[in-house]
Motif scaffolding. Structure first.
Motif, PDB file in Angstrom:
ATOM      1  N   THR A 290      45.590  30.978  56.314  1.00  0.00           N
ATOM      2  CA  THR A 290      46.444  31.548  55.270  1.00  0.00           C
ATOM      3  C   THR A 290      45.868  31.150  53.924  1.00  0.00           C
ATOM      4  OG1 THR A 290      47.834  29.590  55.256  1.00  0.00           O
ATOM      5  CG2 THR A 290      48.564  31.442  56.626  1.00  0.00           C
ATOM      6  N   TRP A 291      46.255  31.846  52.872  1.00  0.00           N
ATOM      7  CA  TRP A 291      45.760  31.523  51.530  1.00  0.00           C
ATOM      8  C   TRP A 291      46.721  30.580  50.803  1.00  0.00           C
ATOM      9  CZ3 TRP A 291      40.936  32.762  51.080  1.00  0.00           C
ATOM     10  CH2 TRP A 291      40.439  33.930  51.659  1.00  0.00           C
ATOM     11  N   THR A 292      47.950  30.554  51.280  1.00  0.00           N
ATOM     12  CA  THR A 292      48.927  29.703  50.578  1.00  0.00           C
ATOM     13  C   THR A 292      48.478  28.252  50.675  1.00  0.00           C
ATOM     14  OG1 THR A 292      50.170  29.890  52.623  1.00  0.00           O
ATOM     15  CG2 THR A 292      51.011  31.111  50.730  1.00  0.00           C
ATOM     16  N   ASP A 293      48.828  27.490  49.714  1.00  0.00           N
ATOM     17  CA  ASP A 293      48.434  26.071  49.597  1.00  0.00           C
ATOM     18  C   ASP A 293      46.930  25.910  49.424  1.00  0.00           C
ATOM     19  OD1 ASP A 293      51.105  25.511  50.054  1.00  0.00           O
ATOM     20  OD2 ASP A 293      50.776  25.307  52.216  1.00  0.00           O
ATOM     21  N   SER A 294      46.191  26.985  49.165  1.00  0.00           N
ATOM     22  CA  SER A 294      44.760  26.817  48.929  1.00  0.00           C
ATOM     23  C   SER A 294      44.509  26.936  47.425  1.00  0.00           C
ATOM     24  CB  SER A 294      43.965  27.886  49.679  1.00  0.00           C
ATOM     25  OG  SER A 294      44.109  29.121  49.014  1.00  0.00           O
ATOM     26  N   ASN A 295      43.284  26.579  47.052  1.00  0.00           N
ATOM     27  CA  ASN A 295      42.947  26.652  45.634  1.00  0.00           C
ATOM     28  C   ASN A 295      42.279  27.985  45.285  1.00  0.00           C
ATOM     29  OD1 ASN A 295      40.722  26.152  47.123  1.00  0.00           O
ATOM     30  ND2 ASN A 295      39.818  24.639  45.729  1.00  0.00           N
ATOM     31  N   VAL A 296      42.553  29.000  46.120  1.00  0.00           N
ATOM     32  CA  VAL A 296      41.961  30.312  45.865  1.00  0.00           C
ATOM     33  C   VAL A 296      42.951  31.141  45.031  1.00  0.00           C
ATOM     34  CG1 VAL A 296      41.044  32.412  46.913  1.00  0.00           C
ATOM     35  CG2 VAL A 296      40.734  30.204  48.048  1.00  0.00           C
ATOM     36  N   ALA A 297      42.494  31.591  43.877  1.00  0.00           N
ATOM     37  CA  ALA A 297      43.364  32.385  43.010  1.00  0.00           C
ATOM     38  C   ALA A 297      43.763  33.675  43.722  1.00  0.00           C
ATOM     39  CB  ALA A 297      42.638  32.716  41.708  1.00  0.00           C
ATOM     40  N   THR A 298      44.956  34.160  43.423  1.00  0.00           N
ATOM     41  CA  THR A 298      45.504  35.327  44.118  1.00  0.00           C
ATOM     42  C   THR A 298      44.547  36.521  44.085  1.00  0.00           C
ATOM     43  OG1 THR A 298      47.576  34.573  43.186  1.00  0.00           O
ATOM     44  CG2 THR A 298      47.628  36.655  44.372  1.00  0.00           C
ATOM     45  N   CYS A 299      43.880  36.718  42.950  1.00  0.00           N
ATOM     46  CA  CYS A 299      43.022  37.901  42.825  1.00  0.00           C
ATOM     47  C   CYS A 299      41.797  37.844  43.741  1.00  0.00           C
ATOM     48  CB  CYS A 299      42.582  38.072  41.370  1.00  0.00           C
ATOM     49  SG  CYS A 299      41.632  36.670  40.748  1.00  0.00           S
ATOM     50  N   TYR A 300      41.475  36.657  44.247  1.00  0.00           N
ATOM     51  CA  TYR A 300      40.293  36.535  45.120  1.00  0.00           C
ATOM     52  C   TYR A 300      40.638  36.598  46.605  1.00  0.00           C
ATOM     53  CZ  TYR A 300      38.001  34.794  40.855  1.00  0.00           C
ATOM     54  OH  TYR A 300      37.509  34.666  39.600  1.00  0.00           O
ATOM     55  N   ARG A 301      41.950  36.609  46.922  1.00  0.00           N
ATOM     56  CA  ARG A 301      42.348  36.526  48.339  1.00  0.00           C
ATOM     57  C   ARG A 301      42.112  37.838  49.077  1.00  0.00           C
ATOM     58  NH1 ARG A 301      47.947  32.963  47.626  1.00  0.00           N
ATOM     59  NH2 ARG A 301      46.890  31.164  46.686  1.00  0.00           N
ATOM     60  N   ASP A 302      41.992  37.739  50.412  1.00  0.00           N
ATOM     61  CA  ASP A 302      41.715  38.902  51.267  1.00  0.00           C
ATOM     62  C   ASP A 302      40.641  39.808  50.673  1.00  0.00           C
ATOM     63  OD1 ASP A 302      43.551  38.004  53.060  1.00  0.00           O
ATOM     64  OD2 ASP A 302      45.124  39.440  52.561  1.00  0.00           O
ATOM     65  N   PRO A 303      39.451  39.267  50.375  1.00  0.00           N
ATOM     66  CA  PRO A 303      38.443  40.078  49.694  1.00  0.00           C
ATOM     67  C   PRO A 303      37.895  41.212  50.577  1.00  0.00           C
ATOM     68  CG  PRO A 303      37.481  38.025  50.418  1.00  0.00           C
ATOM     69  CD  PRO A 303      38.960  37.910  50.682  1.00  0.00           C
ATOM     70  N   ARG A 304      37.615  42.323  49.911  1.00  0.00           N
ATOM     71  CA  ARG A 304      36.896  43.434  50.546  1.00  0.00           C
ATOM     72  C   ARG A 304      35.542  43.483  49.844  1.00  0.00           C
ATOM     73  NH1 ARG A 304      41.530  45.150  48.826  1.00  0.00           N
ATOM     74  NH2 ARG A 304      40.598  46.601  47.309  1.00  0.00           N
ATOM     75  N   ILE A 305      34.536  42.972  50.521  1.00  0.00           N
ATOM     76  CA  ILE A 305      33.255  42.704  49.858  1.00  0.00           C
ATOM     77  C   ILE A 305      32.217  43.768  50.209  1.00  0.00           C
ATOM     78  CG2 ILE A 305      31.468  40.957  49.462  1.00  0.00           C
ATOM     79  CD1 ILE A 305      33.457  38.949  50.832  1.00  0.00           C
ATOM     80  N   LYS A 306      31.582  44.312  49.185  1.00  0.00           N
ATOM     81  CA  LYS A 306      30.446  45.208  49.404  1.00  0.00           C
ATOM     82  C   LYS A 306      29.198  44.455  48.963  1.00  0.00           C
ATOM     83  CE  LYS A 306      30.330  49.635  49.773  1.00  0.00           C
ATOM     84  NZ  LYS A 306      30.432  50.427  50.999  1.00  0.00           N
ATOM     85  N   LEU A 307      28.206  44.370  49.843  1.00  0.00           N
ATOM     86  CA  LEU A 307      26.947  43.712  49.505  1.00  0.00           C
ATOM     87  C   LEU A 307      25.855  44.766  49.584  1.00  0.00           C
ATOM     88  CD1 LEU A 307      28.495  41.677  51.887  1.00  0.00           C
ATOM     89  CD2 LEU A 307      27.096  40.107  50.542  1.00  0.00           C
ATOM     90  N   ALA A 308      25.047  44.877  48.516  1.00  0.00           N
ATOM     91  CA  ALA A 308      24.066  45.957  48.520  1.00  0.00           C
ATOM     92  C   ALA A 308      22.776  45.544  47.835  1.00  0.00           C
ATOM     93  CB  ALA A 308      24.657  47.190  47.823  1.00  0.00           C
ATOM     94  N   GLY A 309      21.664  46.061  48.368  1.00  0.00           N
ATOM     95  CA  GLY A 309      20.372  45.751  47.762  1.00  0.00           C
ATOM     96  C   GLY A 309      19.254  46.495  48.465  1.00  0.00           C
ATOM     97  N   PHE A 310      18.020  46.058  48.228  1.00  0.00           N
ATOM     98  CA  PHE A 310      16.875  46.597  48.962  1.00  0.00           C
ATOM     99  C   PHE A 310      16.870  46.020  50.366  1.00  0.00           C
ATOM    100  CE2 PHE A 310      14.545  46.835  44.728  1.00  0.00           C
ATOM    101  CZ  PHE A 310      14.528  48.214  44.694  1.00  0.00           C
ATOM    102  N   GLY A 311      16.353  46.802  51.343  1.00  0.00           N
ATOM    103  CA  GLY A 311      16.119  46.210  52.648  1.00  0.00           C
ATOM    104  C   GLY A 311      15.136  45.057  52.489  1.00  0.00           C
ATOM    105  N   GLY A 312      15.416  43.928  53.124  1.00  0.00           N
ATOM    106  CA  GLY A 312      14.524  42.780  53.004  1.00  0.00           C
ATOM    107  C   GLY A 312      15.056  41.696  52.083  1.00  0.00           C
ATOM    108  N   GLN A 313      16.057  42.048  51.290  1.00  0.00           N
ATOM    109  CA  GLN A 313      16.643  41.025  50.405  1.00  0.00           C
ATOM    110  C   GLN A 313      17.684  40.182  51.125  1.00  0.00           C
ATOM    111  OE1 GLN A 313      17.952  43.532  47.066  1.00  0.00           O
ATOM    112  NE2 GLN A 313      16.582  42.337  45.760  1.00  0.00           N
ATOM    113  N   GLY A 314      18.007  40.569  52.335  1.00  0.00           N
ATOM    114  CA  GLY A 314      18.924  39.742  53.116  1.00  0.00           C
ATOM    115  C   GLY A 314      20.391  40.011  52.849  1.00  0.00           C
ATOM    116  N   VAL A 315      20.729  41.217  52.381  1.00  0.00           N
ATOM    117  CA  VAL A 315      22.148  41.472  52.133  1.00  0.00           C
ATOM    118  C   VAL A 315      22.935  41.658  53.429  1.00  0.00           C
ATOM    119  CG1 VAL A 315      21.920  42.381  49.789  1.00  0.00           C
ATOM    120  CG2 VAL A 315      21.765  43.943  51.718  1.00  0.00           C
TER     121      VAL A 315
END
Lengths: 487, 95
Positions: A290-315
């Protein structure tokens, strides 16, 4: 006193309420053979007492709406794929009566591959192959079974051997395989042929119930509309033109030698999966984060992350790492890669969900976090980031900052930092460090533990730890700088 | 026409609105006691009609008909069967 002797089978609905408009009649043309075959199949299901255990796999073609009529379990599948779907249903529910109902365009052309392998495996299912030598639903185009010289909308001067080849004898072709148990060709053109068809339909279903393996009943069926004939003339056309090319009769029958061709259902339980994967209860952590009682700000919780780059950069690897760490922390996670065929130089991106809620879809079209390691990726995905989201980009490689002013932007000279601590290859890990340094979403210790479990070389582990630390340090410095600027 | 003491072996009911007038039943009927009506049903088809006598209850029209519920075939029960059926229906109604 009279009693009903022949009436609408129970396995067909009394009223076709799934159909729009008229609920009384089928959508088939006057004189179409589909209606007859529907009746014979339903009659046989009734007689065998299998209505509640029947699953009809509906194809693409005129009979795509068979589920309007059959009061049994139904699924509708993509063009030609009915045997594959039927295989799945039969193996998951071995006690069910699984019927694949297909036309000649569906079975012989688009689904030629599917039926071949299904028959070759001797799947314990029953296939009804309605052959009218034409694509009926789409307007009478040439099918693999179209006769030589037969005019269709796509063979306007008649089918020619040197243009379109010979009519395909699917039943004979399948009978040459060892897998099938029973193959018979019947017709629907006069009383005698209809009675023979009823028998074959029942036999095909009976075979399956007795576990005798793959049965296919080919049905030469009139298509008055597609052939441009009256219903009675269409029946005569079957007799005079189709019969000489596709003779009726049992083409293969080895049912007497076949028993126990029903696959036993594999019992797949969570415990069995854990056993196969070598997961013990000690290592299998429940999804309890759970996120409650953590030091993670509300806006950062349950992130939907897109990682993008050139092939080979390790994204892609970076995304996998994030998902793995999130999973071990007890979150629900998903990782969905998207990349071209190139191992190096192409573009690559992935989507990672880390959530306290079950992840409904691994696709992310509105990321709350973007980690971009090259210019095209930043340009492409920056507009998709939700307002209030976060963008981290490798400022060593991207010289222009994103123009959004409603998101938090962190420039990370990741490649330069990575180069200074030992290798530009760990730029992706520097980005990871910056991300967790900025948001506290995942603890560094867990990231290190995961890297340690993935990497054998101690030197590499140390380099990665240095990269994480450098990223975290950069994020905290940037944060301080931003805060002091804000003040 | 049949004499009153000798009933036909069968009879059929045709649901006029379910018939598409394809004529396959007329073609199939062995005693030749069906034909297409001169009139139309609400869909504009000439529905099949029973001529009213001569049906043998063989059922070929039912199996020639592509529509699931357009034709229902009845067969004459023997006196013994009729009595049995009557008592059964009595039994079910009194239950």
């Amino acid at each position: 006193m009279y009693a009903k002797s022949f009436q609408r089978p129970k396995s067909l609905f009394g009223e076709f309420s799934r159909k729009s408009g008229d609920h009384l009649t089928t959508h088939y043309c006057p004189g179409c053979g589909h209606g007859n075959l529907h009746k014979y199949i339903a009659e046989a299901i009734d007689e065998l007492g299998m209505q509640d255990r029947t699953v009809l796999v509906n194809p693409v073609g005129c009979s795509v709406f068979a589920y309007y009529y059959f009061d049994v379990g139904n699924i509708q599948v993509p063009h030609g794929r009915a045997p594959a779907a039927a295989t799945a249903v039969k193996r998951a529910l071995p006690d069910s009566l699984v019927i694949s109902y297909q036309g000649d365009g569906d079975l012989a052309a688009i689904g030629g591959n599917e039926i071949l392998h299904c028959a070759n495996r001797g799947e314990n299912i029953t296939v009804f192959f309605v052959n009218n030598a034409i694509y009926g639903m789409t307007g009478g185009q040439m099918a693999p079974t179209t006769l030589l010289g037969q005019r269709t909308s796509t063979s306007p001067t008649g089918r020619q051997i040197l243009e379109e080849g010979f009519p395909m004898h699917v039943s004979e072709l399948l009978a040459s395989l060892e897998g099938p148990s029973y193959i018979e060709r019947v017709g629907l053109f006069d009383n005698k042929s209809r009675m023979r068809a009823r028998k074959a339909v029942k036999k095909g279903l009976q075979n399956q119930i007795e576990g005798r393996g793959f049965s296919l009943i080919e049905v030469l069926s009139p298509c008055p509309t597609g052939w441009g004939l009256t219903p009675t003339d269409a029946c005569n056309w079957v007799k005079e033109n189709l019969l000489p090319v596709f003779p009726l009769g049992v083409i293969k029958d080895v049912t007497a030698d076949r028993e126990n061709w029903n696959r036993r259902r594999l019992e797949v339980t969570p415990e069995r999966v854990a056993e196969v994967l070598g997961i013990t209860h000690a290592t299998a952590e429940k999804r309890t984060a759970t996120w409650t009682d953590s030091n993670v700000a509300t806006c950062y919780r349950d992130p939907r992350i897109k990682l993008a780059g050139f092939g080979g950069q390790g994204v892609l690897f970076l995304g996998k790492l994030l998902a793995e760490v999130g999973m071990r922390e007890g979150f629900n996670v998903s990782w969905l890669p998207s990349y071209g065929p190139e191992m190096r130089g192409g573009t690559a991106n992935c989507a990672v969900n880390i959530s306290t809620l079950p992840v409904g879809s691994p696709l992310i079209s509105d990321p709350s976090v973007l980690i971009a390691t090259n210019r095209p990726s930043l340009d492409k995905f920056a507009p998709e980031v939700v307002s209030g989201g976060v963008i981290l980009y490798d400022s060593s490689l991207i010289d222009t900052a994103p123009t959004r002013d409603d998101v938090e932007v962190l420039a990370v000279p990741a490649t330069a930092i990575a180069d200074s601590i030992g290798s530009p290859k760990v730029a992706n890990i520097v980005m990871l460090g910056a991300y967790i340094g900025l948001t506290n979403v995942l603890p560094k210790e867990r990231v290190v533990a995961v890297i340690e479990s993935m990497t054998k070389k101690k030197a590499l582990v140390e380099l990665n730890i240095k990269a994480i630390d450098a990223g975290i340090e950069h994020a905290s410095k940037a944060h301080v700088a931003e805060d002091s600027w804000a003040v | 026409m049949k004499s009153e003491e000798k009933e036909d072996r069968g009879r059929i009911d045709i649901s006029t609105e379910e018939c598409k007038g394809c004529g396959l039943c007329v073609e199939a009927c062995a005693p030749n006691v069906m034909q297409l009506s001169d009139g139309f049903n609400s869909r504009g088809y000439h529905p099949a009609v029973y001529l009213g006598s001569g049906c043998t209850g063989c059922g070929v029209c039912f199996f020639a008909c592509p529509e699931p519920g357009a034709i229902t075939v009845f067969t004459l029960l023997s006196p013994a069967k009729a009595a049995e059926a009557a008592s059964l229906s009595l039994a079910t109604t009194t239950l």
